[in-house]
Design an enzyme around this catalytic site. Structure first.
Site, mmCIF file in Angstrom:
data_model
loop_
_atom_site.group_PDB
_atom_site.id
_atom_site.type_symbol
_atom_site.label_atom_id
_atom_site.label_comp_id
_atom_site.label_asym_id
_atom_site.label_seq_id
_atom_site.Cartn_x
_atom_site.Cartn_y
_atom_site.Cartn_z
ATOM 1 N N HIS A 19 92.821 4.633 0.975
ATOM 2 C CA HIS A 19 92.621 5.545 2.099
ATOM 3 C C HIS A 19 93.944 6.235 2.434
ATOM 4 O O HIS A 19 94.938 6.052 1.721
ATOM 5 C CB HIS A 19 92.028 4.810 3.306
ATOM 6 C CG HIS A 19 92.856 3.656 3.788
ATOM 7 N ND1 HIS A 19 94.129 3.808 4.268
ATOM 8 C CD2 HIS A 19 92.591 2.329 3.842
ATOM 9 C CE1 HIS A 19 94.620 2.635 4.619
ATOM 10 N NE2 HIS A 19 93.708 1.709 4.351
ATOM 11 N N HIS A 22 97.310 4.204 2.435
ATOM 12 C CA HIS A 22 97.848 3.932 1.095
ATOM 13 C C HIS A 22 98.446 5.210 0.508
ATOM 14 O O HIS A 22 99.506 5.179 -0.116
ATOM 15 C CB HIS A 22 96.738 3.480 0.139
ATOM 16 C CG HIS A 22 95.946 2.293 0.597
ATOM 17 N ND1 HIS A 22 94.585 2.342 0.797
ATOM 18 C CD2 HIS A 22 96.323 1.027 0.895
ATOM 19 C CE1 HIS A 22 94.163 1.151 1.176
ATOM 20 N NE2 HIS A 22 95.188 0.334 1.252
ATOM 21 N N CYS A 127 87.057 -22.065 10.844
ATOM 22 C CA CYS A 127 85.703 -21.503 10.882
ATOM 23 C C CYS A 127 85.025 -21.820 9.554
ATOM 24 O O CYS A 127 85.527 -21.444 8.491
ATOM 25 C CB CYS A 127 85.725 -19.994 11.108
ATOM 26 S SG CYS A 127 84.063 -19.272 10.950
ATOM 27 N N CYS A 130 83.913 -18.602 7.643
ATOM 28 C CA CYS A 130 84.994 -17.872 6.970
ATOM 29 C C CYS A 130 85.717 -18.748 5.955
ATOM 30 O O CYS A 130 86.472 -18.242 5.126
ATOM 31 C CB CYS A 130 86.044 -17.400 7.973
ATOM 32 S SG CYS A 130 85.433 -16.245 9.187
ATOM 33 N N CYS A 144 85.233 -17.288 16.484
ATOM 34 C CA CYS A 144 85.558 -16.513 15.298
ATOM 35 C C CYS A 144 85.018 -15.094 15.472
ATOM 36 O O CYS A 144 83.836 -14.920 15.773
ATOM 37 C CB CYS A 144 84.926 -17.151 14.054
ATOM 38 S SG CYS A 144 84.838 -16.004 12.661
ATOM 39 N N HIS A 147 82.048 -14.438 13.016
ATOM 40 C CA HIS A 147 80.825 -15.230 13.083
ATOM 41 C C HIS A 147 80.351 -15.502 14.503
ATOM 42 O O HIS A 147 79.290 -16.082 14.695
ATOM 43 C CB HIS A 147 81.006 -16.552 12.332
ATOM 44 C CG HIS A 147 81.141 -16.347 10.858
ATOM 45 N ND1 HIS A 147 82.362 -16.206 10.243
ATOM 46 C CD2 HIS A 147 80.207 -16.208 9.887
ATOM 47 C CE1 HIS A 147 82.176 -16.017 8.942
ATOM 48 N NE2 HIS A 147 80.885 -15.999 8.710
ATOM 49 N N LYS A 296 84.735 6.899 10.468
ATOM 50 C CA LYS A 296 83.783 7.211 11.534
ATOM 51 C C LYS A 296 82.907 8.370 11.081
ATOM 52 O O LYS A 296 83.257 9.118 10.192
ATOM 53 C CB LYS A 296 84.526 7.622 12.802
ATOM 54 C CG LYS A 296 85.272 6.477 13.428
ATOM 55 C CD LYS A 296 85.913 6.956 14.715
ATOM 56 C CE LYS A 296 87.004 5.982 15.140
ATOM 57 N NZ LYS A 296 88.030 6.647 15.932
ATOM 58 N N LYS A 299 80.477 13.913 14.050
ATOM 59 C CA LYS A 299 79.219 14.145 14.758
ATOM 60 C C LYS A 299 78.445 15.330 14.214
ATOM 61 O O LYS A 299 77.258 15.266 13.962
ATOM 62 C CB LYS A 299 79.487 14.358 16.247
ATOM 63 C CG LYS A 299 79.711 13.034 16.947
ATOM 64 C CD LYS A 299 79.458 13.142 18.435
ATOM 65 C CE LYS A 299 79.700 11.803 19.095
ATOM 66 N NZ LYS A 299 80.858 11.783 19.959
#
Ligand SMILES: [Zn+2]
Length: 653
Positions: A19, A22, A127, A130, A144, A147, A296, A299
C-alpha cells in the site's frame, strides 16, 4: 576513504498487500540511493519481505494455503510492485531464504553462548483464539480485540534475551550520537521509552502453538520470535560475518522506517547487536504516516480508495514527485487524488513543462533546433539567473542528505519560476524581430537550455523518467544512472550546435478539474481515456486480449467482501428485484434480482459475498452499490457464502 552508502527499507510483513506506506518508504530509499550514486558514492539498496510469525500462519490458513505457498505469493506481489514505481534495489531478501535462516541461527547461538539468552517461565494473558499472549495495554476492556472475549492466564516456558542489561549502554550511545535516530522527535521518543525500566525480550515461541518460524539452534522445540528473526535481515544481505559487503557497507548502514516500528529498530536491534558483538547501524531515519482513505469506500465512486491505483493513471514520476514534495520527512501528511492532480497541473505541467517546451520551441524557431553559442551575459537579469542556479545547487546539496526532500525540490522550483519569469521579462520574441539582437537572443536561449539541463539533473533522483526524457531532447547523451552531480549539475555543459528536439508535453495537464471523491464514474473522459491508453499500451497493441488468463494483479482489483444481509424488501412494481441492506463493515444498499427465488424474510441474517467495487447504478430508481454473488442452477438461484461464518467486511482472496 571511498564514499559509501547502504540504505535499507524495512522488510515488509506479508500479511497484507503493498500500500501507499510501503510505496513511500521504498521510493524514498530509491531517491536517496540514486542521489548518493549521483554524488559519486558506492551504494547498496536492500528491501524485502518478512514472512514468519503467527499472523502469517493465520493469514495462510484463512487463504486456504500452506504458509510457504502463501508467503511465496505475497512476497511476489511486493517484488512485482517495485518496478512499476521505478525502484531499482540491489537485493531483495526474504526471511525464508536459506541464507537468512543460517545467519539468524548463528546470531542466536552466539548470543546464547555468551550467556545473554536464558530459559524461564512466563505467565501472561493468553487468547486461545489468537493463540498468543496479550499485554494489558493491547486488550480492549480487558478482552481480546479480535475475539471479544477475556484471555486466560497461562504459563509458558520460553527463552529470553537480557535486553534490560543494555539499557544504560543504549541511553549513553544515543546521547553520544545525536544523529543516531533522526529526526530528533523520534530520538526523544526512544529516550522516553528508555526512561522506564526496560524488560527482557521473549525471543521464542513453542512449536506446539506456532511452528512457522526459524528453529532455535539450541532447542528444537522452539521457533524464533519474529522480530529477532526479521531485524537480522539487514546483515544477512551483506553476507555477515565474512562477506566483503559486510566489511564495507555495514559501517555506513542507514535504516529507513515508518514510525510504527520505531521500538524494535531503536531498542531491540541495537541491543541485540551489542550482545552479538556487532557495531550498531549508522543512522535510523524515521518517517510519519500518510493519512488516506485507503481501504475505505469512496462514497460517490463506490470503489475502494487505493492510492497505488493512481500510478498508471497519472504516471510514476508525478506520483513520486507528489510523495516527496508533499510530505515533510518525519511528519504525517495527507494523500488525496485532488492534491496530486493539483501538484501535477501546477508544478509539473505548468512550471516545469512550460519552461521546457517554451525553451525548446524557441530554439527550434530561432536557431533551427540547435544549441546556440554561449556568450557574455547581457545584463542584470542574466546575473540574477546565474545567482539562482548557484543558490539552488547549494540548497539542494544541503537538504537532500538531510532527507528534506520538500525543501530540495522547492529550491529547484524556485529556479524554474525564475527562469519562466526571465523569459517573460526578456521577451525573446521581441529580440527575434531585431537582426542586431541575434547574438543576444542566442545567449538568452543558451541560458535557458543550460537551466533546463541543470534542472533535469537535479530532479533525476526523484523523477528519473522525466530527467531522461529531458536530457535526451536536450541532446545530452548521458544516461540517467551515470549522472554525477559534480560534473553534470554545472553551468555551461551543453555543446554548441548539438540538435535538440521539442517532443510532446512532459506532463499533459489534467483538464477535468474535479473534487476528488465528488466524482461520478464516466464524467472524466480525458483522464479515463489516458488510463485506458496506458492499459492498452501495456498489451500487444490494438487487438483485444487473447489470453484467457488474468493476472493476480487484475484479480486483486476485484474487491469481494464478506457481508451479512441486514434487511431485505421487495421493490414496488418489480417482479424480480429486492432492495437489500448488506453489512460489509459499512452498510451497503444493493439491488438484487432475487425476488422470484427468495423470500425477503429468509434472506435476513444470511452471509453473502459482495462485489464491493462495482460501479454504482440505479435500478427501478433505487441506487445499487455492489453485487451479491449467486449461481444459477436451472430455475434455482443459490447465493455464494463461506464455509464457516466470517465477520463482515473481510476481503475474499
Ligand atoms: Zn483473540
Amino acid at each position: 576513504m571511498a564514499k559509501r552508502f547502504y540504505i535499507t527499507t524495512p522488510i515488509y510483513y506479508v500479511n497484507a498487500e503493498p500500500h501507499i506506506g510501503h510505496a513511500y518508504t521504498t521510493i524514498v530509499a530509491d531517491v536517496m540511493n540514486r542521489f548518493h550514486k549521483f554524488m559519486g558514492y558506492e551504494t547498496f539498496f536492500l528491501t524485502g519481505t518478512d514472512e514468519h510469525g503467527d499472523k502469517i500462519a493465520q493469514a495462510a490458513q484463512q487463504a486456504g494455503l500452506d504458509p510457504q505457498s502463501y508467503v511465496d505469493r505475497m512476497s511476489q506481489l511486493f517484488r512485482d510492485t517495485w518496478p512499476k514505481l521505478n525502484i531499482s534495489h540491489d537485493d531483495f531478501i526474504r526471511t525464508t531464504d536459506a541464507r537468512h535462516v543460517r545467519v539468524v541461527q548463528a546470531i542466536l547461538q552466539k548470543v546464547h553462548d555468551v550467556g545473554e539468552i536464558y530459559f524461564d517461565s512466563y505467565k501472561g494473558l493468553y487468547c486461545v483464539g489468537c493463540e498468543r499472549f496479550y499485554t494489558e495495554r493491547e486488550l480492549v476492556d480487558g478482552k481480546c480485540p479480535d475475539h471479544d472475549r477475556e484471555p486466560i492466564e497461562r504459563e509458558e516456558a520460553n527463552y529470553f534475551f537480557r535486553m534490560s542489561k543494555y539499557q544504560q549502554w543504549l541511553i549513553q550511545y544515543i546521547k553520544q550520537h545525536p544523529d543516531f535516530i533522526r529526526p530528533e522527535r523520534y530520538r526523544n521518543e526512544v529516550l522516553a521509552f528508555l526512561a522506564e525500566p526496560l524488560e527482557d525480550l521473549c525471543i521464542s515461541r513453542p512449536k506446539q502453538r506456532l511452528d512457522w518460524g526459524i528453529s532455535l539452534p539450541f532447542d528444537a522445540r522452539y521457533v524464533t520470535y519474529v522480530w529477532f528473526d526479521a531485524l537480522i535481515n539487514y546483515i544477512t544481505a551483506l553476507d555477515y560475518p565474512d562477506g566483503p559487503l559486510f566489511q564495507t557497507m555495514w559501517p555506513v548502514a542507514q535504516h529507513l522506517i515508518a514510525k510504527d516500528i520505531l521500538k524494535p529498530h531503536g531498542i531491540y536491534w541495537p541491543t541485540i547487536m551489542r550482545a552479538a558483538g556487532i557495531e550498531p547501524y549508522q543512522h535510523l531515519n524515521v518517517h510519519g504516516y500518510w493519512k488516506t482513505d485507503e481501504g475505505k469506500m469512496s462514497k460517490s465512486r463506490g470503489t475502494v480508495v487505493r492510492p497505488l491505483d493512481l500510478v498508471p493513471v497519472y504516471g510514476v514520476d508525478a506520483f513520486r514527485y507528489f510523495l516527496l514534495r508533499e510530505m515533510v520527512f518525519g511528519l504525517d501528511a495527507n494523500f488525496n487524488e485532488k492534491a496530486l492532480v493539483n501538484r501535477l497541473n501546477a508544478d509539473l505541467a505548468n512550471d516545469l513543462g512550460n519552461l521546457f517546451s517554451r525553451t525548446l520551441a524557441m530554439t527550434a524557431k530561432y536557431f533551427g533546433g540547435k544549441v546556440p553559442a554561449s556568450g557574455a551575459s547581457g545584463n542584470g537579469l542574466d546575473e540574477e539567473l546565474r545567482d539562482q542556479v548557484e543558490l539552488t545547487r547549494a540548497q539542494y546539496l544541503k537538504e537532500m542528505p538531510r532527507w528534506s526532500f520538500h525543501k530540495a525540490l522547492m529550491s529547484v522550483w524556485e529556479l524554474i519560476g525564475k527562469a519562466n519569469k526571465y523569459i517573460d521579462e526578456v521577451g525573446p520574441w521581441n529580440l527575434a524581430k531585431e537582426p542586431s539582437q541575434r547574438e543576444r537572443l542566442g545567449v538568452v536561449l543558451r541560458n535557458l537550455l543550460e537551466i533546463n539541463k541543470f534542472v533535469a539533473v537535479l530532479i533525476a533522483p526523484v523523477m528519473p523518467e522525466t530527467a531522461e526524457k529531458m536530457l535526451e531532447r536536450l541532446g545530452v547523451s548521458r544516461k540517467v544512472m551515470d549522472l554525477r552531480l559534480e560534473t553534470d549539475a554545472r553551468w555551461g555543459t551543453l555543446v554548441e550546435g548539438v540538435p535538440v528536439s521539442k517532443g510532446e508535453a512532459l506532463f499533459p495537464r489534467i483538464e477535468a478539474e474535479h473534487e476528488a471523491g465528488d466524482r461520478v464514474p464516466g464524467i472524466e473522459p480525458k483522464k479515463l481515456k489516458k488510463a485506458a491508453e496506458i492499459e492498452k499500451s501495456r498489451g500487444t497493441g490494438t487487438s483485444p486480449p487473447a489470453d484467457p488468463c488474468i493476472s493476480l494483479e487484475a484479480f486483486n482489483k476485484i474487491d469481494l467482501r464478506t457481508g451479512i444481509i441486514k434487511h431485505a424488501e421487495r421493490i414496488p412494481k418489480s417482479e424480480k428485484l429486492l432492495r437489500l441492506i448488506v453489512d460489509i463493515g459499512e452498510e451497503r444498499q444493493v439491488v438484487a434480482g432475487l425476488a422470484q427465488t427468495h423470500a425477503p424474510r429468509d434472506l435476513v441474517g444470511k452471509q453473502v459475498i459482495l462485489l464491493a467495487n462495482l460501479e454504482p447504478t440505479r435500478l427501478m430508481g433505487v441506487e445499487s452499490r455492489g453485487m451479491v454473488l449467486a449461481v444459477h442452477d436451472g430455475d434455482t438461484l443459490s447465493l455464494l457464502t463461506t464455509e464457516r461464518p466470517v465477520a463482515s467486511g473481510h476481503r475474499v482472496t
